[in-house]
Design a protein around this motif. Structure first.
Motif, PDB file in Angstrom:
ATOM      1  N   GLU A 483       0.833  -1.211   0.000  1.00 57.67           N
ATOM      2  CA  GLU A 483       0.000   0.000   0.000  1.00 57.67           C
ATOM      3  C   GLU A 483       0.863   1.255   0.000  1.00 57.67           C
ATOM      4  O   GLU A 483       0.526   2.259  -0.645  1.00 57.67           O
ATOM      5  N   GLN A 484       1.995   1.213   0.716  1.00 60.80           N
ATOM      6  CA  GLN A 484       2.919   2.346   0.702  1.00 60.80           C
ATOM      7  C   GLN A 484       3.415   2.611  -0.718  1.00 60.80           C
ATOM      8  O   GLN A 484       3.443   3.757  -1.194  1.00 60.80           O
ATOM      9  N   MET A 488       2.597   6.022  -2.953  1.00 57.86           N
ATOM     10  CA  MET A 488       3.685   6.897  -3.383  1.00 57.86           C
ATOM     11  C   MET A 488       3.801   6.946  -4.905  1.00 57.86           C
ATOM     12  O   MET A 488       4.040   8.009  -5.481  1.00 57.86           O
ATOM     13  N   LEU A 489       3.620   5.789  -5.555  1.00 55.08           N
ATOM     14  CA  LEU A 489       3.752   5.776  -7.008  1.00 55.08           C
ATOM     15  C   LEU A 489       2.629   6.577  -7.659  1.00 55.08           C
ATOM     16  O   LEU A 489       2.869   7.364  -8.593  1.00 55.08           O
ATOM     17  N   LEU A 490       1.385   6.404  -7.198  1.00 54.10           N
ATOM     18  CA  LEU A 490       0.281   7.182  -7.757  1.00 54.10           C
ATOM     19  C   LEU A 490       0.509   8.677  -7.537  1.00 54.10           C
ATOM     20  O   LEU A 490       0.297   9.491  -8.445  1.00 54.10           O
ATOM     21  N   PHE A 509       1.593  -3.477 -16.193  1.00 53.55           N
ATOM     22  CA  PHE A 509       1.429  -2.709 -14.959  1.00 53.55           C
ATOM     23  C   PHE A 509      -0.044  -2.572 -14.574  1.00 53.55           C
ATOM     24  O   PHE A 509      -0.911  -2.330 -15.418  1.00 53.55           O
ATOM     25  N   THR A 510      -0.301  -2.702 -13.275  1.00 53.97           N
ATOM     26  CA  THR A 510      -1.640  -2.444 -12.747  1.00 53.97           C
ATOM     27  C   THR A 510      -1.520  -2.228 -11.245  1.00 53.97           C
ATOM     28  O   THR A 510      -0.579  -2.719 -10.609  1.00 53.97           O
ATOM     29  N   PHE A 511      -2.442  -1.485 -10.676  1.00 56.21           N
ATOM     30  CA  PHE A 511      -2.531  -1.348  -9.219  1.00 56.21           C
ATOM     31  C   PHE A 511      -3.345  -2.519  -8.691  1.00 56.21           C
ATOM     32  O   PHE A 511      -4.431  -2.813  -9.206  1.00 56.21           O
ATOM     33  N   GLU A 517      -6.375   1.626  -8.532  1.00 54.78           N
ATOM     34  CA  GLU A 517      -6.593   1.382  -9.959  1.00 54.78           C
ATOM     35  C   GLU A 517      -7.705   2.288 -10.489  1.00 54.78           C
ATOM     36  O   GLU A 517      -7.616   2.827 -11.599  1.00 54.78           O
ATOM     37  N   THR A 518      -8.756   2.484  -9.676  1.00 58.54           N
ATOM     38  CA  THR A 518      -9.849   3.387 -10.079  1.00 58.54           C
ATOM     39  C   THR A 518      -9.345   4.813 -10.214  1.00 58.54           C
ATOM     40  O   THR A 518      -9.676   5.515 -11.186  1.00 58.54           O
TER      41      THR A 518
END
Length: 630
Positions: A483-484, A488-490, A509-511, A517-518
């Motif tokens: 989750e961290q 941070m990436l988003l 790549f995907t969350f 992701e939404t």
């Protein structure tokens, strides 16, 4: 479809008002440093953790996680939709909002396929309900529901239905010229090997599953025939609309009652909820099956302070109660109790054999607290004629009793234990004393010892988990490693177009988290529609997103210090965690749950197998982390 308030109007209203002026009537605020702090209005707390940043015009509670801008605060505090929140704030900005924008439902943007599926399910629900209550074909199903004690008003309120055979629903939609691909992806039908579609539900009573806004999203069909070769229940699989881990049956109807009473009742089955609703119990929900999830617990935690678990009395129901109780205590601030329904009946059976007043009395007064339930649960399947079983039970029971803070309550449990096993009270007191001292020492250590840079080893059901050595800054200690990385990436993608391009060029790549992701998908559309390369103004993006749980993530992102975005090498570390470590993390969690279930069933061979598998995965996980650190 509701008319969306123009973005320029929303922006003008937000920029004309000060969030402090809106929040102050609800929360007394005091200046501390750059921010203002107060006691959070969304949960009980002693130490103020609710922060308002006047410069950024956002709020954030460091305890419960709520956050956002002025509109999301009004949405949360007054439980209104986004357009209604804008309308409430508008007078403070001296702006009038046209009534055409106001609607009971949030004007959240919905893509065309989602909207088409919603309409498909709405049509299917109406058709199935019509067949149940108005046709000769549905008489058997209607009689079944009446025999179960349901009246017509309740059947209508829950939009129960009947699915006949012979591909009736398929013919109905084909006659309406509905697109084949839409029908195929709806999960209302099964696809045969030759590509033809056929009704998923045939000759079944249907329980309609709705999301929190009241949209039909799935069905559960109960068999009417005596054909034992067919499963008793057939359920909709997950789809674009339906994520069973995130949905709670009846939440749309129960929400207001839960918020008013601050109490929620968790049942095991749909019929339990429906029968209780008819009996006047309006604040009940059911999980999709007996496996309660963290997402469902968090949803309820936002609405309720207290939760009553009223699962069935059979072995499966009691095991599910134990899992739910542990999940609630570990992942929420709700106070849980377990309803003890007499005669080993499930709630629906008890209601049919008694009356509404009796069920209400049981749910209100016949409770076990977590300690009492766990003590009783520990007794299951034990042979107390075996001395070792007795000693093992007493040891585990004492560890449970040692977790009770109140001395009087502890003494009461100890005296019960003394009476049950004819053991002296003094002997039990001597045996529990070291446990109490250890617990006190642990508590004092946690209060006095600063958090180390290198975390100490943690334990998963007695197995040592390798210590984490993050190769990147941690924005929030409450988040796990995956989750961290996702947060941070988003955050970096939104503020830096080079990072956006680097990440989106990765083919796989995907969350993993549906919320991130939404947000990623919404950000993609927002960038395109507004011709942006970065989303620097998160307040504007919050107004576009509108969904409270997503806005809270954006508020937390906006609070991340700028210095955490200085080293671009961290981007690779985040991506490695998400694309390589996250699948391992998922496997470890699944195996850990299976290990706990094996222990509850005393399955020694399964315990040994799962333990070895977990250890091997932990080693792989640590190797990946060490590789990322180099």
């Amino acid at each position: 479809m509701p008319t969306r308030i123009p973005e320029d109007v929303v922006t003008e209203i937000r920029e004309r008002v000060n969030i402090v002026d809106v929040i102050s009537p609800y929360v007394p605020l005091k200046k501390q440093g750059r921010n203002l702090f107060g006691v959070c209005p969304f949960h009980e707390e002693r130490t103020p953790s609710f922060s308002v940043n006047e410069d950024k015009q956002i709020f954030h509670c460091f305890s419960c996680g709520r956050g956002g801008n002025v509109f999301s605060f009004v949405m949360d505090i007054d439980q209104v939709s986004f357009p209604q929140a804008v309308a409430k704030v508008a007078p403070l900005a001296g702006i009038d909002i046209d009534d055409k924008y106001l609607n009971n439902e949030s004007a959240q943007p919905v893509d065309e396929r989602t909207q088409a599926l919603r309409e498909l399910y709405q049509d299917a629900t109406k058709l199935y309900h019509h067949l149940l209550v108005n046709t000769q074909a549905g008489e058997t199903a209607l009689n079944y529901l009446h025999e179960r004690g349901l009246d017509d008003a309740t059947i209508d309120a829950f939009m129960l239905g009947y699915a006949p055979g012979n591909d009736f629903l398929l013919d109905y939609f084909q006659n309406k010229k509905v697109d084949y691909q839409l029908l195929r992806t709806s999960e209302l039908f099964v696809v045969w090997d030759d590509g033809t579609l056929h009704d998923r539900f045939s000759d079944r009573v249907l329980f309609t599953i709705r999301d929190q806004y009241g949209h039909p999203i799935a069905f559960s069909g109960r068999r009417l025939s005596a054909d034992d070769t067919q499963p008793k229940y057939v359920n909709s699989p997950e789809s674009l609309l339906f994520d069973k881990s995130n949905e709670l049956f009846n939440l749309d109807l129960a929400r207001d009652s839960i918020k008013k009473s601050h109490d929620v009742i968790l049942f095991e089955g749909f019929m339990d909820v429906i029968a209780a609703f008819q009996a006047g119990v309006k604040n009940s929900v059911a999980s999709m099956g007996t496996s309660l999830t963290i997402d469902q617990v968090r949803q309820l935690n936002r609405l309720a302070d207290n939760i009553t678990i009223a699962y069935d009395s059979d072995a499966a129901g009691q095991n599910a109660t134990k899992r739910a109780l542990d999940l609630i205590q570990q992942n929420s601030q709700m106070t849980p109790v377990v309803a003890h329904i007499p005669d080993n009946q499930d709630p629906d059976e008890y209601l049919r054999s008694h009356d509404a007043a009796a069920l209400n009395d049981v749910l209100a007064h016949h409770h076990e607290n977590p300690i009492a339930f766990n003590l009783r649960f520990l007794r299951q399947d034990r042979d107390f004629s075996n001395q070792n079983e007795v000693f093992d039970y007493i040891d585990q029971a004492l560890h449970l009793i040692a977790s009770v803070d109140e001395a009087v309550v502890r003494e009461n449990y100890l005296r019960q234990l003394s009476d049950d096993f004819n053991i002296s009270f003094d002997a039990l007191t001597d045996q529990i004393r070291p446990m109490l001292m250890q617990r006190q020492a642990t508590r004092q250590t946690r209060q006095s010892t600063p958090v180390p840079q290198q975390a100490a080893p943690t334990y998963v059901d007695g197995l040592v988990e390798p210590p984490e050595a993050p190769a990147f800054p941690i924005p929030d200690d409450d988040l796990n490693r995956v989750e961290q990385a996702e947060r941070m990436l988003l955050a970096w993608m939104l503020r830096d177009n080079d990072v956006w391009l680097e990440v989106t060029q990765q083919p796989d790549f995907t969350f993993s988290d549906v919320s991130y992701e939404t947000l990623y998908m919404l950000a993609t559309g927002y960038r395109e529609s507004h011709q942006l390369t970065t989303i620097d103004n998160l307040n504007d993006f919050m107004d576009y997103v509108q969904k409270p749980e997503l806005i809270r993530i954006l508020a937390a992102i906006q609070d991340i210090p700028d210095e955490l975005f200085e080293d671009r090498e961290h981007v690779k570390a985040y991506m490695q965690v998400m694309m390589q470590e996250e699948p391992l993390e998922t496997q470890i969690k699944k195996l850990t749950q299976q290990l706990a279930e094996a222990k509850s069933m005393h399955n020694d061979s399964e315990i040994a197998q799962k333990s070895v598998e977990i250890i091997n995965l932990l080693r792989k996980q640590q190797a990946l982390r060490e590789q990322g650190d180099r």
